[in-house]
Every structure is written in structure tokens, then in C-alpha cells.
Design a protein around this motif. Structure first.
Motif, PDB file in Angstrom:
ATOM      1  N   GLY A  64     -12.452   1.507   2.290  1.00  0.00           N
ATOM      2  CA  GLY A  64     -11.746   0.247   2.058  1.00  0.00           C
ATOM      3  C   GLY A  64     -12.201  -0.902   2.940  1.00  0.00           C
ATOM      4  O   GLY A  64     -11.734  -2.029   2.775  1.00  0.00           O
ATOM      5  N   THR A  66      -7.957  11.049  -4.805  1.00  0.00           N
ATOM      6  CA  THR A  66      -6.627  10.546  -5.182  1.00  0.00           C
ATOM      7  C   THR A  66      -6.442   9.069  -4.814  1.00  0.00           C
ATOM      8  O   THR A  66      -5.337   8.541  -4.960  1.00  0.00           O
ATOM      9  CB  THR A  66      -5.535  11.394  -4.490  1.00  0.00           C
ATOM     10  N   PHE A 100       3.082  10.495  -5.901  1.00  0.00           N
ATOM     11  CA  PHE A 100       2.759   9.717  -7.099  1.00  0.00           C
ATOM     12  C   PHE A 100       3.944   9.651  -8.053  1.00  0.00           C
ATOM     13  O   PHE A 100       3.836   9.126  -9.157  1.00  0.00           O
ATOM     14  CB  PHE A 100       1.540  10.323  -7.829  1.00  0.00           C
ATOM     15  N   ARG A 115       3.717   2.613   2.920  1.00  0.00           N
ATOM     16  CA  ARG A 115       4.343   2.600   1.595  1.00  0.00           C
ATOM     17  C   ARG A 115       4.110   3.910   0.861  1.00  0.00           C
ATOM     18  O   ARG A 115       4.994   4.428   0.223  1.00  0.00           O
ATOM     19  CB  ARG A 115       3.785   1.430   0.774  1.00  0.00           C
ATOM     20  N   LEU A 129      -1.918  10.446   3.069  1.00  0.00           N
ATOM     21  CA  LEU A 129      -2.733  11.181   4.042  1.00  0.00           C
ATOM     22  C   LEU A 129      -1.961  11.541   5.309  1.00  0.00           C
ATOM     23  O   LEU A 129      -2.343  12.448   6.032  1.00  0.00           O
ATOM     24  CB  LEU A 129      -3.949  10.330   4.431  1.00  0.00           C
ATOM     25  N   TYR A 175      -9.000   5.325  -4.707  1.00  0.00           N
ATOM     26  CA  TYR A 175      -9.558   4.360  -5.676  1.00  0.00           C
ATOM     27  C   TYR A 175     -10.112   5.086  -6.907  1.00  0.00           C
ATOM     28  O   TYR A 175      -9.923   4.647  -8.048  1.00  0.00           O
ATOM     29  CB  TYR A 175     -10.649   3.548  -4.970  1.00  0.00           C
TER      30      TYR A 175
END
Ligand SMILES: NC(=O)c1ccc[n+]([C@@H]2O[C@H](COP(=O)([O-])OP(=O)(O)OC[C@H]3O[C@@H](n4cnc5c(N)ncnc54)[C@H](O)[C@@H]3O)[C@@H](O)[C@H]2O)c1
Ligand SMILES: Nc1ncnc2c1ncn2[C@@H]1O[C@H](COP(=O)(O)OP(=O)(O)OP(=O)(O)O)[C@@H](O)[C@H]1O
Length: 351
Positions: free
Chosen positions: A277, A219, A316, A95, A99, A221
Motif C-alpha cells: 500500500g 484477502t 468480512f 476498522r 491481520l 487488494y
């Protein structure tokens, strides 16, 4: 750079488009007589997950890991690449794909470029950790924290060949590209932790979570929790609290040599420790971890010179000020002449 001798493939097999791109990778490798081994980080066939070193060994120690998925899949590939120092190429069918490097329709061109050595190796600083004792995941917790993802990873091993040093903590076989996070386990029990920098108390926090990110992870969490965007050219540790119940709630950016200690205080609830994560352990009051810049770097394969801020703008969906845009589209800034000597620094010059 030497040609690729063995490929490890990490695929988000829940997506048709990822399976199709993975088939292209296998075909490319078969056409050149290069072994290509699938690494299913979700399952070893016997119902439990392996640590990164075992996964890399089982795949025959590849020198290139190709990931086909989003950032989560990329982080899973980076984890396996770490112990064998493999290059990682991320094919994006996710999505965000912050990276990852190439789109699925460009995979063959990208593999050719890697094989020819016609790439930039973006060597990113990573994080590692020590702890007051080897991490454990209490029985029953993993079910609660799974959120429909694959099975939980095993707790990290003690780093091979290293003694468990009590004063400095047990060295754990952990490599984080993004971040190491401690967060509250129960909704109604905040995480209370004392934070030490270089062995000295900095402040005590009561918060939902505390994040120690690398510049790469700034960039992720940390950014979502209000932290700064830090150029990956900088080898930095970014400390960011999440919902800290106190007046001081800012991020602190430290040098890679400044280790950050996190001690769970007496009246804190238990806290989960996540690495990129993934849940890797649970700490109780009195337990501590220390996070520090690793001597190991992740090697990200880039087809062109990385344009980090361009990526921030694109991925972003950065929106320009409407008032400023009323003045028209700003002109491109690209002088044709070489950089004047008074502006240049030794080594690569940043964007
Ligand atoms: N509130 C949040 O934003 C939040 C909460 C928990 C974890 N995370 C992040 O998720 C990461 C794991 O990624 P995942 O894909 O497995 O989980 P995920 O699917 O929950 O990812 C969160 C989002 O972060 C993006 N992302 C991951 N690394 C990034 C980076 N370095 N820069 C910019 N965006 C990035 C992913 O594409 C995704 O959109 C962790 O390292 C942590 O930083 C974010
Ligand atoms: N190899 C896989 N097989 C099956 N399901 C997977 C696989 N990889 C991820 N998933 C599932 O897909 C969901 C998204 O996973 P994750 O966030 O890690 O993907 P991603 O690679 O980051 O891609 P995206 O950017 O689309 O999220 C999770 O629910 C996860 O369990």
C-alpha cells in the motif's frame, strides 16, 4: 522461545483509543524493566522517512514490535520488523483488523503470553523484488499520490552486500507481507505491461493495475479485484489484474518459486509501484520489475492457533444463504476423538 528483551512500538497516534492502549504497553514494559521505544514511522524529526533497516536500528533492534492501530499500522510494523527478524504483535483499534491479533482491552494478557513464549508464531511467506534499475520517485509525484497520508517512504535501497546484477535485476531491500502492485499513474493512461512467469511471456495486459499478492495479501487488494482467497498455509504468489481491458481477466495462483516479471510496454503510461500500500517507485516504458517469494518470513505472534477462515467469516461479515438458513442453523462439526491416521498429514494439520 526467549523472553522479550526490547519492544518497538508503532502507534496510529491519530486515535485516542490507540494512544491509551500504547500507554498500557509502555507501562507493561516499564514494570518489567524492558526497554520500549516508540517508532514513529511517519517522521524522523527531520522531515524525511527512514528505510526499514534504519528505523529498526534507531529503535535499538527490538525483538518484538507491537503495533497499535489497524491493518495499515500492522503493515508498517511488519516492514520495520523484517530486517531484524522481530516478532510482530498487532493490537487492533482499526476498522477491519484482519491481520491484527488482539483487542486493546486484552493487551496486557497478550504481552504476558508473548513474554512467557506461550504463543504460536505464524511465520508468513513474504514477497521481495528486483528491478531493471534502482527505483525512483520523480519530484512532484509524491504530493499527487499522498491522499492525506504521512510522507512517502524513500525508494528502496539496493539490498546490502549484494551486487547490482543486470540480467537478474537490481536486488531491492523490500519486504511485502501483502502485495506488490503496479498501477496507472494518470487516470487516462492505462498501464500496459508484459507479464512473464519464470522468464517466459505469459500475457500482455492493459489494465488499471496488476497485483502480485502473497497468500496473506490474497484477502486484501487482490480480493477486492476478484481474486481468490488463498490459505496462508500455502506459500503462493497470486497474480490478479485490475480492470484488464481484455477477455482474459482471471487470477493466476503460482508456487513461491515462480517469479513474476512485469515489463512496462512502449506505449504505456508511467506506472506507480506500491509495496503493502505504500508508494515506492515509478516505472516508465522499458523498465521492469520481478516479484518473487522471499526467503525471509514475517513472524506474527498469535495467542491461539490461527483460524483463518473463521476470521474471513467474521471480518468480512460473511452472510449465509437465506434459503439454506431456512433449514436452521447448521450444527457444529467437532469430533471428540483424535484424527484417524489416514486423514493426518505429517507436520501441522490445517483447519
Ligand atoms: N481496493 C482495495 O481494496 C485496495 C486498494 C489499494 C490497496 N489495498 C490494500 O491495502 C493494503 C494496505 O493496507 P492499508 O490499511 O495501509 O490501506 P487501506 O487503509 O487502503 O486498506 C485497505 C483495506 O484492506 C484491509 N487489509 C489490509 N491488509 C489486509 C489483508 N491481508 N487481508 C484482509 N484485509 C486487509 C485494511 O484493513 C483496509 O480495510 C495493501 O497491501 C493493498 O492490498 C486495497
Ligand atoms: N501514527 C499516525 N499519526 C497520525 N495519523 C495517522 C497515523 N497512522 C495513520 N494515520 C492516518 O490515519 C488514516 C488511516 O491510516 P491507515 O489506514 O494506515 O490506518 P490503519 O492502521 O489501517 O487503521 P484503520 O483500520 O482505521 O484504517 C490515514 O489517513 C493516515 O494518514
Amino acid at each position: 522461545m526467549v523472553p522479550i528483551e526490547r519492544v518497538g512500538l508503532v502507534v496510529h497516534s491519530g486515535k485516542d483509543v490507540a494512544r491509551a492502549a500504547a500507554a498500557e504497553v509502555r507501562k507493561w514494559a516499564a514494570g518489567r524493566g524492558i526497554p520500549c521505544v516508540d517508532i514513529d514511522v511517519w517522521d524522523d524529526g527531520q522531515g524525511h522517512r527512514l528505510n526499514a533497516r534504519e528505523e529498526a536500528e534507531r529503535a535499538g533492534n527490538p525483538d518484538l514490535i507491537v503495533t497499535v492501530g489497524g491493518d495499515g499500522t500492522f503493515l508498517r510494523g511488519v516492514r520495520v520488523a523484517g530486517p531484524v527478524d522481530a516478532l510482530v504483535l498487532g493490537v487492533n483499534v482499526g476498522r477491519v483488523g484482519f491481520l491484527t491479533e488482539v483487542n486493546a482491552d486484552d493487551v496486557v494478557r497478550a504481552l504476558d503470553a508473548v513474554h512467557r513464549g506461550d504463543i504460536h508464531v505464524d511465520a508468513r511467506m513474504t514477497l521481495t523484488m528486483r528491478a531493471s534499475h534502482p527505483l525512483e520517485i520523480p519530484h512532484g509525484i509524491e504530493e499527487m499520490l499522498r491522499y492525506g497520508r504521512g510522507p512517502v517512504l524513500p525508494p528502496p535501497h539496493v539490498r546490502p552486500g549484494m551486487k547490482s546484477q543486470v540480467g537478474w535485476g537490481v536486488p531491492l531491500d523490500v519486504l511485502a507481507l501483502n502485495d506488490i502492485v503496479v498501477e496507472k499513474l494518470a487516470r487516462d493512461r492505462q498501464a500496459s505491461l508484459a507479464v512473464y512467469v519464470g522468464g517466459k511471456l505469459f500475457a500482455s495486459y492493459s489494465a488499471d493495475a496488476l497485483i502480485v499478492a502473497s497468500s496473506t495479501g490474497s484477502t486484501a487488494y487482490s480480493f477486492a479485484a476478484g481474486g481468490p482467497i488463498v490459505s496462508p498455509h500455502l506459500d503462493a504468489l497470486v497474480f490478479t489484474p485490475v480492470a484488464a481491458h481484455m477477455v482474459f481477466n482471471r487470477s493466476v495462483v503460482l508456487d513461491k518459486t515462480q517469479r513474476i516479471g512485469l515489463l512496462v510496454l512502449e506505449h504505456s503510461g508511467d506506472v506507480a509501484v506500491s509495496v503493502d500500500g505504500q508508494l515506492r517507485g515509478v516505472l516508465a516504458p522499458g523498465d521492469w520489475i520481478s516479484v518473487y517469494g522471499s526467503q525471509r518470513r514475517s513472524k506474527l505472534a498469535r495467542l491461539s492457533e490461527p483460524d483463518f477462515l473463521g476470521r474471513v467469516r467474521d471480518r468480512f461479515g460473511l452472510v449465509d444463504s437465506a434459503a439454506a438458513l431456512a433449514d436452521g442453523q447448521p450444527p457444529a462439526y467437532a469430533p471428540n476423538e483424535p484424527m484417524p491416521p489416514d486423514l493426518a498429514h505429517p507436520g501441522p494439520n490445517g483447519d
